[in-house]
Design a protein around this motif. Structure first.
Motif, PDB file in Angstrom:
ATOM      1  N   TYR A 243       0.666  -1.156   0.214  1.00 52.43           N
ATOM      2  CA  TYR A 243       0.037   0.068  -0.015  1.00 52.43           C
ATOM      3  C   TYR A 243       0.778   1.309  -0.105  1.00 52.43           C
ATOM      4  O   TYR A 243       2.181   1.051   0.711  1.00 52.43           O
ATOM      5  CB  TYR A 243      -0.792  -0.042   1.317  1.00 52.43           C
ATOM      6  CG  TYR A 243      -1.606   1.444   1.740  1.00 52.43           C
ATOM      7  CD1 TYR A 243      -2.890   1.832   0.354  1.00 52.43           C
ATOM      8  CD2 TYR A 243      -1.157   2.280   2.478  1.00 52.43           C
ATOM      9  CE1 TYR A 243      -3.364   2.611   1.190  1.00 52.43           C
ATOM     10  CE2 TYR A 243      -1.529   3.084   2.735  1.00 52.43           C
ATOM     11  CZ  TYR A 243      -2.842   3.770   2.083  1.00 52.43           C
ATOM     12  OH  TYR A 243      -3.671   4.680   1.730  1.00 52.43           O
ATOM     13  N   GLN A 244       0.402   2.058  -0.584  1.00 54.36           N
ATOM     14  CA  GLN A 244       1.185   3.958  -0.640  1.00 54.36           C
ATOM     15  C   GLN A 244       0.074   4.270  -0.212  1.00 54.36           C
ATOM     16  O   GLN A 244      -1.173   4.977  -0.961  1.00 54.36           O
ATOM     17  CB  GLN A 244       1.787   4.090  -2.206  1.00 54.36           C
ATOM     18  CG  GLN A 244       2.323   5.480  -2.175  1.00 54.36           C
ATOM     19  CD  GLN A 244       2.545   5.551  -3.529  1.00 54.36           C
ATOM     20  OE1 GLN A 244       3.188   4.708  -4.804  1.00 54.36           O
ATOM     21  NE2 GLN A 244       3.288   6.527  -4.437  1.00 54.36           N
ATOM     22  N   GLY A 245       0.843   5.239   0.563  1.00 55.33           N
ATOM     23  CA  GLY A 245      -0.797   6.254   1.517  1.00 55.33           C
ATOM     24  C   GLY A 245      -0.748   7.371   0.840  1.00 55.33           C
ATOM     25  O   GLY A 245      -2.165   8.212   1.200  1.00 55.33           O
ATOM     26  N   LYS A 246      -0.242   8.521  -0.306  1.00 58.06           N
ATOM     27  CA  LYS A 246      -0.514   8.882  -0.513  1.00 58.06           C
ATOM     28  C   LYS A 246       0.068   9.176  -1.795  1.00 58.06           C
ATOM     29  O   LYS A 246       1.498   8.943  -2.518  1.00 58.06           O
ATOM     30  CB  LYS A 246      -0.459  10.112   0.013  1.00 58.06           C
ATOM     31  CG  LYS A 246       1.039  10.345   0.857  1.00 58.06           C
ATOM     32  CD  LYS A 246       0.840  11.623   2.103  1.00 58.06           C
ATOM     33  CE  LYS A 246       2.615  10.688   2.960  1.00 58.06           C
ATOM     34  NZ  LYS A 246       2.335  11.977   3.976  1.00 58.06           N
ATOM     35  N   SER A 247       0.072  10.395  -2.347  1.00 59.84           N
ATOM     36  CA  SER A 247       0.902  11.377  -3.964  1.00 59.84           C
ATOM     37  C   SER A 247       1.250  12.362  -3.834  1.00 59.84           C
ATOM     38  O   SER A 247       0.296  13.254  -3.527  1.00 59.84           O
ATOM     39  CB  SER A 247      -0.543  10.850  -5.015  1.00 59.84           C
ATOM     40  OG  SER A 247       0.702  11.705  -6.271  1.00 59.84           O
ATOM     41  N   ASN A 253      -4.130  17.446   1.138  1.00 61.65           N
ATOM     42  CA  ASN A 253      -3.637  18.441   2.054  1.00 61.65           C
ATOM     43  C   ASN A 253      -3.086  19.224   1.722  1.00 61.65           C
ATOM     44  O   ASN A 253      -2.607  20.273   2.701  1.00 61.65           O
ATOM     45  CB  ASN A 253      -2.557  18.004   2.709  1.00 61.65           C
ATOM     46  CG  ASN A 253      -3.281  16.346   3.531  1.00 61.65           C
ATOM     47  OD1 ASN A 253      -4.775  16.659   3.501  1.00 61.65           O
ATOM     48  ND2 ASN A 253      -3.029  14.826   3.649  1.00 61.65           N
ATOM     49  N   ILE A 254      -2.634  19.806   0.665  1.00 65.04           N
ATOM     50  CA  ILE A 254      -1.711  20.948   0.321  1.00 65.04           C
ATOM     51  C   ILE A 254      -2.320  21.767  -0.590  1.00 65.04           C
ATOM     52  O   ILE A 254      -1.751  23.854   0.337  1.00 65.04           O
ATOM     53  CB  ILE A 254      -0.717  20.576  -0.573  1.00 65.04           C
ATOM     54  CG1 ILE A 254      -0.098  19.445   0.101  1.00 65.04           C
ATOM     55  CG2 ILE A 254      -0.147  21.824  -1.360  1.00 65.04           C
ATOM     56  CD1 ILE A 254       1.257  18.736  -1.310  1.00 65.04           C
ATOM     57  N   LYS A 255      -3.731  22.624  -0.520  1.00 62.28           N
ATOM     58  CA  LYS A 255      -4.148  23.598  -1.094  1.00 62.28           C
ATOM     59  C   LYS A 255      -3.765  24.152  -2.495  1.00 62.28           C
ATOM     60  O   LYS A 255      -3.081  23.219  -3.119  1.00 62.28           O
ATOM     61  CB  LYS A 255      -4.862  23.653  -0.239  1.00 62.28           C
ATOM     62  CG  LYS A 255      -5.753  22.849   0.980  1.00 62.28           C
ATOM     63  CD  LYS A 255      -6.368  22.931   0.334  1.00 62.28           C
ATOM     64  CE  LYS A 255      -7.418  22.013   2.091  1.00 62.28           C
ATOM     65  NZ  LYS A 255      -8.614  21.280   1.433  1.00 62.28           N
ATOM     66  N   ASP A 278      -6.268  23.022  -5.058  1.00 71.54           N
ATOM     67  CA  ASP A 278      -6.720  22.401  -4.773  1.00 71.54           C
ATOM     68  C   ASP A 278      -6.345  20.814  -4.683  1.00 71.54           C
ATOM     69  O   ASP A 278      -6.417  19.227  -4.162  1.00 71.54           O
ATOM     70  CB  ASP A 278      -8.256  21.677  -5.479  1.00 71.54           C
ATOM     71  CG  ASP A 278      -9.230  22.471  -4.555  1.00 71.54           C
ATOM     72  OD1 ASP A 278      -8.558  23.418  -4.063  1.00 71.54           O
ATOM     73  OD2 ASP A 278      -9.728  23.002  -6.367  1.00 71.54           O
ATOM     74  N   GLY A 279      -4.725  21.280  -4.788  1.00 70.93           N
ATOM     75  CA  GLY A 279      -4.263  19.854  -3.965  1.00 70.93           C
ATOM     76  C   GLY A 279      -3.890  18.970  -5.070  1.00 70.93           C
ATOM     77  O   GLY A 279      -2.671  17.696  -4.817  1.00 70.93           O
TER      78      GLY A 279
END
Length: 633
Positions: A243-247, A253-255, A278-279
C-alpha cells in the motif's frame, strides 16, 4: 511532426515515468498521455505507421512539439494525466474528459468519526487520503480497517445529548460484530478516537506497529489451527505491505500553492513552475532567461515568479521556493520546505527542471557537433575547389532524353552538404530539337538563373554540371550572357573517371575516392540524374499512353486525357467494364473504344411499345361487349 523531427529530440527524452503532451503550432494541447517509460512510449508514435489509427496519425502530424513532466511513480503519472485532461480537455483525448475523479478515503470530522470512500473533497475539516488509482487496493485497505477496528458506518448524529436521551438502538452491524455500538454508549469516545488515530497512521503509511500486531495475530491463529483466519490476515498484511498512502502529484492536504525551482549557468537562468490548485498539479511550465553577469539569483527568481504568476493568472496564497527571497506579494506566504509533502513538490519541480536543462544542453551539443562536421566538409570543399567562399549552397544540373524525344532536364539543390528537396526543379526543353545535350544545358542554365535574377533570389556559391568540357562550356555561355560568370564557381564532373573540370582549364582535377568533396559532388550528380530520369519516364509514359488513345478513331486529346486520368494505363482501361467507361466518357466514346480493341459492346435493350393488332383489337372488343344472352330484352 515527422519521424525526422522526433529523431532530433529523441536522445533527450528521459526513461522515467511521466506525462507527455502533443502541442500544435497555436500552442494548443492536442493530446495528453501517461507513460511508465517516457522515451519508449513517445517513440511508439513514430514507429510502424501502418498499425496506427488514422486519428492518431493526424494528431501526430499536426503536432509541432512534445512537452513532458516527469514524476516518481507510474501511479503519479496516472493521476497527473487525469488532472491535466480534466483541466485542458484536449481534442484527441476521448477518455477521462468528463469521467469521475479518483476516489479518496475520508475520516469525517464528527463525533465518533466514520471512515468511508468518497470522490468529493469538501473543506469541512475532514481528513482525506488518496487519491487511489487502484480500486481493488483501496477496498482491501478499507475492509482491513473495518475488520480490525470495528468502526461505525451509520450517519447518525451521535451527539452526547442524543446518546443520553437514548434516541438510538443497536443495529445489525452491532449484532454481527462489525461495530461496538457507540450510539448506545457501549463504547467510550476516547477508545473510539484511539482507533481512528490508528486508522490515520495506516492511511499515512505508518505501518510498523500495525504490521507487528498482524504478525502476532496470524501466528496466534496458526497455532490454534485456524488456518483460514490466518490466511485472511496474511492477505491483509500483504495489502499493507504493497500500500502507498498518498501522492505528491494529487494531495488534498496541500491546497493552492505555486512551486518554483531555479537553475542557472553562465549565460542563462532556468525556472520551473508547478501550479497546484486544490492539491492537484494543473499546469507545468519551464522558462529560460538571458542573464547579465551581475544578476543575483534572488532577483532573477522574483522576476520569474512575477512573470509566471501573471501569465497563468495565479492568486495562490503560498509560494514554495528553494531559496530565501523578499516578500513583495501582499497576502502571500513564502515557504522554503525542509521535509514533508511540500518538500516533495519542490523536489519534483527541481527534477523536471534538471531534465529540461539536460535536454537543452544535449540539443546544443548535437547541433554544435553537426554544425562542426558540416563546416569541416565545407572548408575542405572550399580548399579543393579553390573557392573564395564556403559552398553552402550548391546547384547541380542534368539532361535526359531518348534519342532526342521528350527532352527534359533537372536541377537539384544542396544546402550545407544536404539535399534541399523543396528547391528541386524540373524543366521541359523548349528551344532545342533533337539530341543536343550542349544546347539543352545552355538553355536550362540560362532559364534557371534568369529567373533567379528576376525574382531577386540568392545565387548559389557552386554550380555543378553533369558532363565534361562540352556541357560545362555551354553552361558558361549562359552565365556570361547573364553577367554572373564571375559571381559564382562552376565545375563539370565527367562520369568515366570522375574528373572535375574547370572553365578555361584543359587539365581536370582528380580527387581521392575518399575525398568528402568528391563524395558530395557525386551525390549531387547522382541525385540530379535520378530526378531527371524519373521526370523523363513520367513524361514519356504519359505521352505514349495519350498517343495510343488518340489513335482510336473518334477519340480526341481531351477524351484521351480523361481516360488516362481515370485509368492511368491502357491495360487497366481494357479491363474496365462498359458501365465504368460510359460513366467517364459517355456511350458514344465507349462504343468506339470497344470497337477499336474488339471488345464485345452490349447494346441497351429497348422496350418496344405494344400496339394492338386488328385481331387483338377485335378480341378486346369482344371481351368488352356483353354477350347475347346477357342483353336485357
Amino acid at each position: 511532426m515527422t519521424k525526422d523531427d522526433y529523431n532530433k529530440i529523441a536522445p533527450t527524452f528521459p526513461i522515467q515515468p511521466g506525462v507527455y503532451r502533443f502541442i500544435d503550432k497555436e500552442d494548443v494541447i492536442l493530446y495528453i498521455g501517461k507513460a511508465k517509460h517516457l522515451k519508449k512510449r513517445v517513440a511508439s508514435y513514430f514507429g510502424n505507421r501502418k498499425d496506427m489509427r488514422n486519428k492518431t496519425r493526424i494528431m501526430v502530424r499536426n503536432a509541432v512539439r512534445i512537452e513532458y513532466t516527469i514524476v516518481d511513480t507510474e501511479q503519479d503519472a496516472l493521476l497527473l494525466e487525469a488532472t491535466l485532461i480534466q483541466k485542458h480537455q484536449p481534442r484527441y483525448n476521448v477518455m477521462l474528459k468528463s469521467g469521475k475523479p479518483y476516489p479518496y478515503i475520508c475520516i469525517k470530522k464528527e463525533r465518533f468519526p466514520r471512515v468511508f470512500i468518497t470522490r468529493q473533497v469538501h473543506k469541512d475539516g475532514s481528513k482525506y487520503f488518496g487519491p487511489y488509482v487502484s480500486r481493488h487496493r483501496m477496498n482491501t485497505i478499507v475492509d482491513l480497517i473495518k475488520n480490525m477496528f470495528q468502526l461505525r458506518t451509520c450517519n447518525l448524529n451521535l451527539s452526547e445529548k442524543n446518546i443520553l436521551a437514548q434516541k438510538f438502538k443497536p443495529c445489525l452491524e452491532f449484532h454481527i460484530k462489525n461495530c461496538l455500538a457507540p450510539c448506545v454508549a457501549l463504547e467510550e469516545e476516547a477508545a473510539y478516537n484511539a482507533k481512528v488515530d490508528q486508522v490515520a497512521n495506516i492511511l499515512k503509511g505508518h505501518f510498523v506497529s500495525v504490521k507487528r500486531y498482524l504478525k502476532e495475530e496470524m501466528q496466534k491463529h496458526a497455532e490454534d489451527m485456524k488456518f483460514e483466519r490466518a490466511q485472511e490476515i496474511k492477505v491483509q498484511y500483504d495489502a499493507l505491505d504493497n500500500y502507498q498512502g498518498k501522492s505528491t502529484v494529487v494531495n488534498p492536504n496541500i491546497k493552492d500553492v505555486d512551486v518554483f525551482s531555479l537553475e542557472q549557468d553562465d549565460e542563462l537562468a532556468y525556472f520551473n513552475y508547478l501550479k497546484v490548485v486544490d492539491g492537484a498539479i494543473i499546469n507545468t511550465f519551464t522558462m529560460e532567461l538571458d542573464k547579465n553577469l551581475d544578476d543575483d539569483q534572488r532577483d532573477l527568481l522574483v522576476f520569474a515568479i512575477q512573470t509566471l504568476r501573471e501569465k497563468y493568472q495565479s492568486i495562490a496564497p503560498e509560494l514554495i521556493v528553494p531559496i530565501d527571497i523578499p516578500d513583495v506579494w501582499e497576502g502571500t506566504t513564502i515557504t522554503i520546505p525542509k521535509i514533508g509533502d511540500k518538500k516533495k513538490l519542490l523536489e519534483l519541480s527541481e527534477k523536471n527542471l534538471a531534465y529540461y536543462v539536460l535536454q537543452k544542453r544535449k540539443q546544443a551539443i548535437s547541433r554544435a557537433s553537426k554544425k562542426s562536421t558540416s563546416e569541416k566538409v565545407m572548408e575542405i570543399m572550399k580548399k579543393d575547389l579553390q573557392m573564395s567562399v564556403l559552398p553552402l549552397h550548391i546547384e547541380c544540373f542534368d539532361n535526359s532524353n531518348l534519342q532526342g524525344t521528350h527532352p527534359v532536364a533537372a536541377m537539384v539543390c544542396f544546402k550545407h552538404g544536404k539535399p534541399s528537396k523543396r528547391h528541386y526543379r524540373h524543366y521541359h526543353i523548349k528551344t532545342v530539337e533533337g539530341p543536343d545535350d550542349f544546347a539543352s544545358m545552355e538553355e536550362i542554365v540560362y532559364r534557371r538563373y534568369k529567373r533567379v535574377l528576376e525574382s531577386h533570389q540568392t545565387l548559389p556559391q557552386l554550380i555543378v554540371i553533369d558532363g565534361g568540357k562540352g556541357q560545362l562550356s555551354a553552361a558558361v555561355k549562359s552565365l556570361k550572357a547573364l553577367s554572373i560568370y564571375n559571381r559564382v564557381t562552376i565545375i563539370g564532373i565527367a562520369k568515366r573517371l570522375e574528373e572535375i573540370y574547370f572553365p578555361e582549364d584543359s587539365v581536370p582535377l582528380l580527387l581521392s575516392k575518399k575525398s568528402p568533396t568528391l563524395k558530395i559532388i557525386q551525390q549531387a550528380r547522382n541525385e540530379a540524374h535520378r530526378f531527371a530520369i524519373e521526370f523523363h519516364r513520367l513524361i514519356r509514359s504519359k505521352k505514349y499512353v495519350s498517343t495510343q488513345l488518340t489513335e482510336i478513331q473518334g477519340i480526341g486529346k481531351k477524351t484521351a486525357e480523361k481516360l488516362l486520368q481515370e485509368f492511368a494505363s491502357v491495360e487497366k482501361m481494357k479491363t474496365a467494364t462498359q458501365e465504368e467507361l460510359e460513366r467517364v466518357v459517355g456511350k458514344a466514346a465507349t462504343k468506339k473504344v470497344f470497337a477499336h480493341y474488339d471488345l464485345p459492346y452490349k447494346e441497351a435493350e429497348k422496350k418496344a411499345k405494344k400496339t394492338p393488332s386488328s385481331s387483338n383489337a377485335l378480341e378486346v372488343q369482344n371481351k368488352l361487349e356483353p354477350k347475347e344472352e346477357d342483353k336485357s330484352p
